[in-house]
Design an enzyme around this catalytic site. Structure first.
Site, short mmCIF file in Angstrom:
data_model
loop_
_atom_site.label_atom_id
_atom_site.label_comp_id
_atom_site.label_asym_id
_atom_site.label_seq_id
_atom_site.Cartn_x
_atom_site.Cartn_y
_atom_site.Cartn_z
N GLU A 149 -9.55 -1.86 5.40
CA GLU A 149 -10.09 -1.52 6.72
C GLU A 149 -11.39 -2.29 7.00
O GLU A 149 -12.11 -2.65 6.06
CB GLU A 149 -10.40 -0.02 6.77
CG GLU A 149 -9.17 0.88 6.67
CD GLU A 149 -8.53 1.15 8.02
OE1 GLU A 149 -8.42 0.23 8.84
OE2 GLU A 149 -8.12 2.31 8.23
N HIS A 168 -7.22 -4.66 10.38
CA HIS A 168 -7.02 -4.42 8.94
C HIS A 168 -5.80 -5.17 8.42
O HIS A 168 -4.88 -5.50 9.16
CB HIS A 168 -6.96 -2.92 8.61
CG HIS A 168 -5.71 -2.20 8.99
ND1 HIS A 168 -5.72 -0.89 9.41
CD2 HIS A 168 -4.40 -2.56 8.98
CE1 HIS A 168 -4.48 -0.50 9.63
NE2 HIS A 168 -3.66 -1.49 9.39
N ASN A 221 -7.20 -2.81 14.59
CA ASN A 221 -8.62 -2.96 14.25
C ASN A 221 -8.85 -4.14 13.31
O ASN A 221 -9.94 -4.30 12.77
CB ASN A 221 -9.17 -1.66 13.64
CG ASN A 221 -8.50 -1.32 12.31
OD1 ASN A 221 -7.62 -2.03 11.83
ND2 ASN A 221 -8.92 -0.22 11.70
N ASP A 277 0.83 -1.21 0.00
CA ASP A 277 0.00 0.00 0.00
C ASP A 277 0.86 1.26 0.00
O ASP A 277 2.08 1.19 0.18
CB ASP A 277 -0.96 0.00 1.21
CG ASP A 277 -0.29 -0.46 2.51
OD1 ASP A 277 0.96 -0.36 2.61
OD2 ASP A 277 -0.99 -0.92 3.42
C1 GLP Z 1 -0.45 -0.03 8.64
C2 GLP Z 1 -0.21 -0.76 7.30
C3 GLP Z 1 -0.36 -2.24 7.46
C4 GLP Z 1 0.32 -2.61 8.75
C5 GLP Z 1 -0.49 -2.13 9.91
C6 GLP Z 1 0.14 -2.34 11.27
O1 GLP Z 1 -1.34 0.99 8.60
N1 GLP Z 1 -0.92 -0.31 6.18
O2 GLP Z 1 0.18 -2.91 6.34
O3 GLP Z 1 0.45 -3.99 8.84
O4 GLP Z 1 -0.93 -0.82 9.72
O5 GLP Z 1 1.08 -1.37 11.57
P1 GLP Z 1 2.13 -1.52 12.74
O6 GLP Z 1 3.02 -2.64 12.34
O7 GLP Z 1 2.84 -0.22 12.83
O8 GLP Z 1 1.33 -1.85 13.96
#
Ligand code: GLP
Length: 247
Positions: free
Chosen positions: A143, A138, A136, A67
């Site tokens: 989402e 995702h 959450n 992404d």
């Molecule tokens: C982000 C990314 C995800 C990621 C997730 C967790 O927003 N788009 O690909 O896995 O949220 O993030 P973190 O590893 O900082 O908890």
């Protein structure tokens, strides 16, 4: 789902990097799906260390990031592309033409998503995808919603997701873009192999919903229950809400 619970995040990162090394060594032109966020930082560090010890060769591998934030160019320090350059791409021997990324600065998001989807299809889809999980539930930027999208698309970020990404914008959530471009659920579920990483207590409820809950768009990660080959890499804290039976 195969669960792997480690004493610490660092132990998990070392083992996970070793697994990725094996995959790239046995299949040098592997197509990897790569995440950003805090979670994979130690894995990238371990992969770079393996590369420095000449234990892995990235010269034929291909990568697709999951992404990118909308309205942010690759040169912007807050972009996911800049994060990947800092933590991984500039430190291993991956050539630029093998790195695939959504461009968050394009004028026409729909055309950009179609381009990325076609590019991934032309490379045969994801061979191995590394995934984090949002608190959450995702996956990438899919989402929780009433419906999920299979294909690459433009999406609105939830408040908590923008807060979770604030580290890229001086810890100020209001500077995180409101929208993003993301691979859809199809590319993730159709990957040949998936490794989902989650560390810390803050992920425990999302992990429980993903592993033990119903398959529901309210927890996009729960769709991984339908994946043919998925490993879930946890530390004690992120595994703490799972029932004893699952563990
Ligand atoms: C982000 C990314 C995800 C990621 C997730 C967790 O927003 N788009 O690909 O896995 O949220 O993030 P973190 O590893 O900082 O908890």
């Amino acid at each position: 789902m195969h669960l792997r619970v480690f004493e610490s995040e660092q132990d998990a990162a070392v083992a996970c990097a070793a697994r990725v090394r094996e995959a790239v060594t046995s299949h040098p032109s592997l197509v990897l799906g790569l995440p950003t966020g805090r979670t994979p930082l130690n894995v990238y560090r371990e992969l770079v260390a393996l590369h420095e010890r000449k234990a892995v060769d990235w010269s034929r591998a291909r990568t697709f990031n999951l992404d990118e934030l909308l309205g942010v160019s690759a040169e912007d320090g807050g972009s996911f592309r800049a994060y990947m350059d800092r933590h991984f791409f500039r430190k291993v021997n991956l050539s630029e033409e093998r790195i695939h990324f959504l461009d968050g600065a394009v004028p026409d998001a729909e055309t950009e998503c179609a381009r990325y989807e076609a590019e991934l299809a032309a490379e045969g889809g994801l061979g191995l995808v590394l995934l984090g999980i949002g608190a959450n539930g995702h996956l990438a930027f899919n989402e929780p919603a009433e419906q999920l999208q299979a294909r690459c698309h433009r999406t609105r970020l939830s408040r908590e997701t923008r807060e979770a990404n604030a580290m890229l914008f001086g810890d100020d959530p209001s500077r995180v873009p409101l929208e993003a471009l993301t691979l859809g659920m199809g590319a993730l579920i159709q990957s040949r192999r998936a490794m989902l990483l989650a560390f810390g207590e803050g992920k425990a409820e999302a992990v429980k919903a993903m592993v033990e809950g119903p398959v529901t768009p309210r927890c996009p990660a729960s769709f991984l229950q339908l994946h043919r080959d998925v490993e879930v890499w946890l530390d004690r804290a992120s595994a703490s809400a799972l029932s004893a039976r699952t563990q």
